[in-house]
Design a protein around this motif. Structure first.
Motif, short mmCIF file in Angstrom:
data_model
loop_
_atom_site.label_atom_id
_atom_site.label_comp_id
_atom_site.label_asym_id
_atom_site.label_seq_id
_atom_site.Cartn_x
_atom_site.Cartn_y
_atom_site.Cartn_z
N VAL A 62 0.82 -1.21 0.00
CA VAL A 62 0.00 0.00 0.00
C VAL A 62 0.86 1.26 0.00
O VAL A 62 0.65 2.17 -0.82
N ILE A 183 -5.13 -5.45 -2.65
CA ILE A 183 -5.01 -3.99 -2.69
C ILE A 183 -6.07 -3.41 -3.63
O ILE A 183 -6.48 -4.04 -4.60
N GLN A 187 -8.02 1.89 -1.10
CA GLN A 187 -6.99 1.87 -0.06
C GLN A 187 -5.91 2.92 -0.34
O GLN A 187 -5.43 3.59 0.59
N SER A 190 -7.30 6.45 0.38
CA SER A 190 -7.46 6.65 1.82
C SER A 190 -6.12 6.85 2.51
O SER A 190 -5.96 7.73 3.36
#
Length: 425
Positions: A62, A183, A187, A190
């Motif tokens: 991420v 993923i 995400q 955010s």
């Protein structure tokens, strides 16, 4: 021929390092700015650091994906337009994600700072995260991950992190193929919204940034409220694997990759500097014990080395090498034999002096120039430290004795404290 041409350069020992002065200022929103003004050219490097690393992300992929995709398009510019602008100004723009932070680096001629800082601000605050770039990036990263995963050195390195820290620890958690499916663009958006607010930045400047630096930084990163968040990260204790030897067999492999190591501590620990000297003797330079024994005398490998890596909440001491599969056990035993020798026998004075000279020279080389010095200072700031740490290291290296090193080895080079990961035959 003059007498000057017959004389060797005068040998001098190093008593201290003349560190570049650091200007410490703050923007209007209290974002700290650390500036090292030096160099003969009007060139500036700026590192903009955010608390947006793998630890904050919680799951692999991420944090690094967010940082890389931020440069692939903004609300106003495409990826191609960003690249063309960077090329037009002869600049360098990159991001690097670590455990606890991501750093955006811009390097350019000082006269182009207004244009490049405007671009960097746009990338950081208004990324578009285009879906086609997201798909292309993940596809490429997955292909690279699978390709690298066929190499025994990669297999060993990935398992080594899990073995030393624990598979669920932020420092030991490894990227898996399944993470590419988990993923999502949501995400990424955010994570960016939470961790890339300008007031969360720390800024490190090196070179000759001119007199307009503060106003330029204020214009782009000094707006908004001061950061009121708590910077204390919840990182659990390390949980090393109970197995002391882990063998991962790789069909068709001609070699075996070795990783041998133990959990350690960071540079706040009083034994960190003594271990730097011991590690250099063991495997930290080309003339080290491991290179001499395992490579030159026994011919078991082309290369072997040891390293100490401090982390914000821990550390690791490791040894890495690749050997012929049938030589695996012999190489492991040869490594442990060097442990035993350092624990039982004092290092000869000529070897110790050579290591002292090498370490002093490496430190001087590392502090050669404002850019590399700024990188070191930024790393120190992660641990709440100043350049005085390296002066302590100089003082210790000058005074350390062979008996000091033997006592340190006796304490930290016990075979039973190390874990072995072997991948290959």
């Amino acid at each position: 021929m003059s007498d000057f041409q017959h004389k060797a350069p005068e040998f001098k020992t190093i008593d201290k390092i003349d560190f570049l002065p650091v200007e410490k200022t703050a923007l209007d929103n209290e974002v700290p700015v650390y500036t090292l003004r030096a160099g003969s050219q009007d060139v500036t490097k700026i590192d903009i650091q955010f608390p947006a690393g793998a630890v904050q992300a919680g799951i692999p992929l991420v944090a690094s994906t967010t940082a890389n995709l931020m440069q692939e398009g903004t609300e106003e510019k495409t990826s191609m337009q960003i690249s063309e602008m960077v090329d037009f100004y002869g600049a360098y723009l990159n991001s690097q994600t670590y455990h606890h932070q991501t750093i955006f680096t811009v390097l350019c001629l000082t006269r182009y700072l207004p244009e490049m800082l405007k671009l960097v601000h746009e990338i950081i605050t208004r990324p578009a995260f285009p879906e086609h770039e997201y798909d292309l990036y993940l596809k490429k990263k997955k292909e690279e991950f699978i390709f690298e995963g066929e190499k025994v050195k990669t297999i060993a390195a990935r398992q080594f992190g899990e073995t030393i820290f624990g598979a669920d620890h932020p420092y030991g958690r490894q990227l898996k193929e399944e993470h590419f499916e988990k993923i999502s663009p949501g995400q990424i958006r955010s994570f960016h919204k939470i961790h890339y607010r300008p007031e969360l930045a720390k800024i490190f400047v090196a070179g000759q940034p001119g007199d307009q630096l503060q106003s330029l930084l204020n214009k782009y990163f000094g707006k908004g409220p001061a950061d009121q968040t708590n910077d204390q990260e919840m990182v659990p204790p390390v949980n090393p694997a109970s197995e002391k030897f882990i063998h991962i067999q790789k069909a068709g492999a001609m070699q075996t990759a070795l990783r041998i190591g133990r959990p350690l501590f960071n540079n706040h620990h009083p034994d960190f500097i003594p271990l730097q000297v011991l590690n250099t003797i063991l495997g930290g330079y080309f003339g080290s014990r491991l290179m001499t024994s395992v490579r030159e005398e026994k011919g078991l490998t082309y290369g072997i080395g040891s390293f100490i890596m401090p982390l914000k909440h821990s550390g690791v001491w490791g040894i890495s090498s690749e050997v012929a599969g049938e030589s695996r056990d012999q190489a492991i035993e040869a490594i442990f034999e060097e442990f035993d020798k350092l624990r039982s026998t004092a290092v000869p004075e000529n070897e110790l002096q050579m290591v002292k000279n090498y370490m002093m020279g490496e430190m001087l080389r590392n502090f050669d120039g404002p850019f590399s010095t700024a990188d070191i200072y930024r790393s120190l700031q992660e641990y709440g430290m100043e350049f005085e740490f390296y002066q302590k290291m100089v003082d210790y290296i000058r005074e350390v004795s062979a008996d000091d090193i033997r006592k340190t080895a006796e304490k930290y080079l016990r075979r039973e404290d190390f874990r072995v990961v072997a991948a290959g035959m």
